[in-house]
Scaffold this active site. Structure first.
Site, mmCIF file in Angstrom:
data_model
loop_
_atom_site.group_PDB
_atom_site.id
_atom_site.type_symbol
_atom_site.label_atom_id
_atom_site.label_comp_id
_atom_site.label_asym_id
_atom_site.label_seq_id
_atom_site.Cartn_x
_atom_site.Cartn_y
_atom_site.Cartn_z
ATOM 1 N N CYS A 83 0.915 -1.284 -0.225
ATOM 2 C CA CYS A 83 -0.026 -0.054 0.000
ATOM 3 C C CYS A 83 0.828 1.270 0.074
ATOM 4 O O CYS A 83 1.726 1.374 1.001
ATOM 5 C CB CYS A 83 -0.701 -0.008 1.138
ATOM 6 S SG CYS A 83 -2.108 -1.145 1.394
ATOM 7 N N GLN A 284 -10.736 -11.368 -10.525
ATOM 8 C CA GLN A 284 -10.596 -10.051 -9.962
ATOM 9 C C GLN A 284 -10.411 -10.069 -8.731
ATOM 10 O O GLN A 284 -11.284 -10.677 -7.820
ATOM 11 C CB GLN A 284 -11.871 -9.131 -10.410
ATOM 12 C CG GLN A 284 -12.358 -8.696 -12.050
ATOM 13 C CD GLN A 284 -11.241 -7.945 -12.643
ATOM 14 O OE1 GLN A 284 -10.587 -7.097 -12.036
ATOM 15 N NE2 GLN A 284 -11.210 -7.857 -13.920
ATOM 16 N N TYR A 313 -9.202 -11.457 -23.709
ATOM 17 C CA TYR A 313 -8.342 -11.594 -22.230
ATOM 18 C C TYR A 313 -9.296 -11.897 -21.547
ATOM 19 O O TYR A 313 -9.726 -11.204 -20.232
ATOM 20 C CB TYR A 313 -7.680 -10.096 -21.995
ATOM 21 C CG TYR A 313 -6.844 -9.632 -23.155
ATOM 22 C CD1 TYR A 313 -5.747 -9.891 -23.264
ATOM 23 C CD2 TYR A 313 -7.417 -8.624 -24.062
ATOM 24 C CE1 TYR A 313 -4.717 -9.473 -24.208
ATOM 25 C CE2 TYR A 313 -6.700 -8.292 -24.840
ATOM 26 C CZ TYR A 313 -5.268 -8.461 -25.201
ATOM 27 O OH TYR A 313 -4.332 -7.903 -26.193
ATOM 28 N N CYS A 409 -6.269 -1.523 -16.443
ATOM 29 C CA CYS A 409 -5.707 -1.426 -15.254
ATOM 30 C C CYS A 409 -4.472 -0.693 -15.311
ATOM 31 O O CYS A 409 -3.633 -0.736 -14.208
ATOM 32 C CB CYS A 409 -5.441 -2.578 -14.472
ATOM 33 S SG CYS A 409 -4.465 -3.912 -15.587
HETATM 34 C C1 LIG Z 1 -6.891 -8.275 -16.220
HETATM 35 S S1 LIG Z 1 -7.181 -10.086 -16.791
HETATM 36 C C2 LIG Z 1 -8.850 -9.984 -17.236
HETATM 37 C C3 LIG Z 1 -9.560 -11.175 -16.892
HETATM 38 C C4 LIG Z 1 -11.242 -11.361 -17.167
HETATM 39 N N1 LIG Z 1 -11.787 -9.990 -18.170
HETATM 40 C C5 LIG Z 1 -11.711 -10.930 -15.777
HETATM 41 O O1 LIG Z 1 -12.219 -9.976 -15.434
HETATM 42 O O2 LIG Z 1 -11.863 -11.901 -14.984
HETATM 43 C C6 LIG Z 1 -6.077 -10.142 -18.086
HETATM 44 C C7 LIG Z 1 -6.379 -11.746 -18.666
HETATM 45 O O3 LIG Z 1 -5.538 -11.651 -19.829
HETATM 46 C C8 LIG Z 1 -4.886 -12.732 -19.996
HETATM 47 N N2 LIG Z 1 -3.886 -12.485 -20.894
HETATM 48 C C9 LIG Z 1 -2.705 -11.935 -20.671
HETATM 49 N N3 LIG Z 1 -1.867 -11.796 -21.941
HETATM 50 C C10 LIG Z 1 -2.677 -12.086 -22.892
HETATM 51 C C11 LIG Z 1 -2.541 -12.367 -24.425
HETATM 52 N N4 LIG Z 1 -1.548 -12.018 -24.776
HETATM 53 N N5 LIG Z 1 -3.389 -13.151 -24.833
HETATM 54 C C12 LIG Z 1 -4.795 -13.364 -24.280
HETATM 55 N N6 LIG Z 1 -4.947 -13.363 -23.033
HETATM 56 C C13 LIG Z 1 -3.905 -12.766 -22.365
HETATM 57 C C14 LIG Z 1 -4.227 -13.063 -18.535
HETATM 58 O O4 LIG Z 1 -4.091 -14.589 -18.438
HETATM 59 C C15 LIG Z 1 -5.774 -12.499 -17.652
HETATM 60 O O5 LIG Z 1 -6.277 -13.625 -17.497
#
Ligand SMILES: C[S@@+](CC[C@H](N)C(=O)[O-])C[C@H]1O[C@@H](n2cnc3c(N)ncnc32)[C@H](O)[C@@H]1O
Length: 453
Positions: A83, A284, A313, A409
């Site tokens: 934090c 999340q 993603y 994010c």
């Molecule tokens: C911020 S999280 C979002 C997950 C989802 N939308 C949620 O809210 O639960 C980003 C996700 O992107 C995946 N990720 C990272 N790089 C990626 C890529 N190049 N192609 C596809 N997925 C990817 C990660 O494994 C992760 O699950």
């Protein structure tokens, strides 16, 4: 006055907060980053680093505190890297985050003319995290279990209680510490020893807790009884797993998983659906705010029922499954195989049959979907901090959905990608920041873009 030199003591007024949470002041125009300084503070600082365009300093005294300065409630505040904003009153944290979103979009993305909606505050500014990752290091008297010191990846603070997690997770942390005392700890120099990380997770709505031991070897014999004792002492413990990382890389991710107690996942309820979440999947970390975030996403999609949606993603499928109830079909794209498996299982668990989850990187899978002639009215994208790969962004533009809902994010990469999409014919209509991570500088925002007619 000339540019200050290393070791100089100077007086400054902090007038801004940089990404990462450092205060920003100026000594005769020369920019100085001050850890722990907040806008409105008058501070006396010692310069620790000087570069051509900026320097860094540490606070020697706060001579006039900012009206937004409050006492940080955590004993580790100031040393712990977790934090960085506990000393900033919550309303001021929100205002600073909102300003950072605007600054990024206007300065880095060079986009204007959009509506910046007031940030959605978190109802729980503490105790909100459903997942925490602790590092284990050897120390005199037994293993030390904690979080890294700010900017010191080689120093781990022994954390007995973290205010960002629930009482159940703190009880688990105390028990894990107790049990870990007699275990061997991995030594990165010699490559010997067992325990490396412990990740705790909790379904906030189900109260099911998970412990994930990340160890250098598949030593089920040693960790199995430890897991049994944990379950006996903290009855919420629904799952204990062991992930094996025998490589040098200091990451809490394993190449193989062994079950120690209970199943390989816990469940969480969100938006009226049930989600199975396994140790290696993204979910999340703030359940309550995630529900509000997803509410914003759903409204932004403006679904009438006949649309095809692509969820880039997609993680464990949270957004896909929530939207599936309001549209004809959803394609989810996700790189982590464990998350894709969870998403498929989650669709079944909720009786949802109009989602297809594809495994792979967006930059490879999305062009293939376009080649196959898939079209979509709406794309939701929730990339990691790095944002879109240029090839993935190119494929998104080729798909050409009418609406893009970008969940970010990291305002810097959001700004970069939105700027790029603006040059490809999309207009940024509005941005809704959502505070998912109180007390930390992390910022989440939903951006809605529309293809120009
Ligand atoms: C911020 S999280 C979002 C997950 C989802 N939308 C949620 O809210 O639960 C980003 C996700 O992107 C995946 N990720 C990272 N790089 C990626 C890529 N190049 N192609 C596809 N997925 C990817 C990660 O494994 C992760 O699950």
């Amino acid at each position: 006055m000339a540019k200050p030199r290393r070791g100089d003591t100077v007086e400054l007024v902090i007038d801004d907060l940089a990404f990462g949470g450092e205060g920003v002041g100026r000594a005769s125009g020369y920019v100085v980053f001050v850890r722990g300084g907040i806008p409105g503070d008058r501070v006396r600082v010692r310069i620790t680093e000087t570069r051509a365009r900026f320097g860094r300093a540490v606070i020697e005294s706060v001579d006039v505190p900012s009206p937004d300065r409050v006492a940080a409630p955590c004993a580790y505040f100031g040393r712990c890297g977790g934090c960085r904003l506990q000393h900033v009153a919550y309303p001021a944290q929100l205002a600073l985050k909102e300003k950072q979103v605007r600054d990024c979009l206007e300065r880095l993305g060079e986009v204007t003319g959009f509506e910046l909606r007031p940030i959605l505050p978190a109802p729980e500014p503490y105790g909100y995290r459903n997942k925490m990752e602790f590092t284990v290091v050897a120390a005199p008297g037994g293993a030390r279990l904690g979080l890294h010191e700010a900017d010191r990846y080689d120093v781990v603070l022994d954390i007995e209680r973290c205010l960002l997690q629930s009482d159940t997770m703190n009880a688990l942390l105390a028990e894990v510490r107790e049990q870990a005392r007699g275990l061997s700890v991995y030594d990165p120099d010699s490559g010997q020893g067992l325990l490396r990380f412990v990740t705790l997770r909790e379904g906030r709505r189900t109260r099911e807790a998970m412990v994930n031991f990340v160890a250098a070897a598949p030593d089920v014999e040693t960790l199995g009884p430890v897991a049994e004792r944990l379950r006996a002492r903290v009855p919420e413990t629904a799952s204990v797993v062991l992930n094996v990382n025998s490589k040098k890389a200091s990451v809490a991710v394993g190449t193989e998983e062994h079950g120690l107690v209970g199943g390989d996942s816990i469940t969480e309820r969100l938006g009226g659906l049930i989600f199975h979440v396994s140790a290696s999947s993204f979910f999340q970390t703030n359940t309550v705010q995630a529900e509000r975030l997803f509410g914003v996403v759903e409204a932004a999609c403006e679904l009438a029922g006949s649309e095809t949606v692509v969820d880039l993603y997609s993680g464990t499928g949270a957004i896909s499954l929530l939207l599936a109830r309001r549209c004809r079909r959803v394609w989810g794209v996700e790189v982590a195989p464990a998350a894709v498996a969870d998403a498929v299982r989650n669709a079944q668990a909720n009786g949802i049959d109009n989602c297809t989850f594809l495994s792979g990187e967006v930059r490879h899978v999305l062009p293939e979907l376009v080649r196959q002639g898939v079209s979509a009215e709406v794309v939701v994208a929730d990339p990691p901090r790095a944002g879109f790969h240029p090839k993935a962004l190119g494929a998104l533009a080729d798909l050409g959905p009418a609406r893009i809902v970008y969940v970010s994010c990291n305002p810097s990469t959001l700004a970069r990608d939105v700027g790029d999409l603006a040059r490809r014919g999309y207009r940024l209509e509005w941005v809704q920041p959502v505070d998912m991570f109180p007390q930390t500088p992390h910022i989440e925002a939903v951006a809605r873009l529309r293809r120009a007619a």
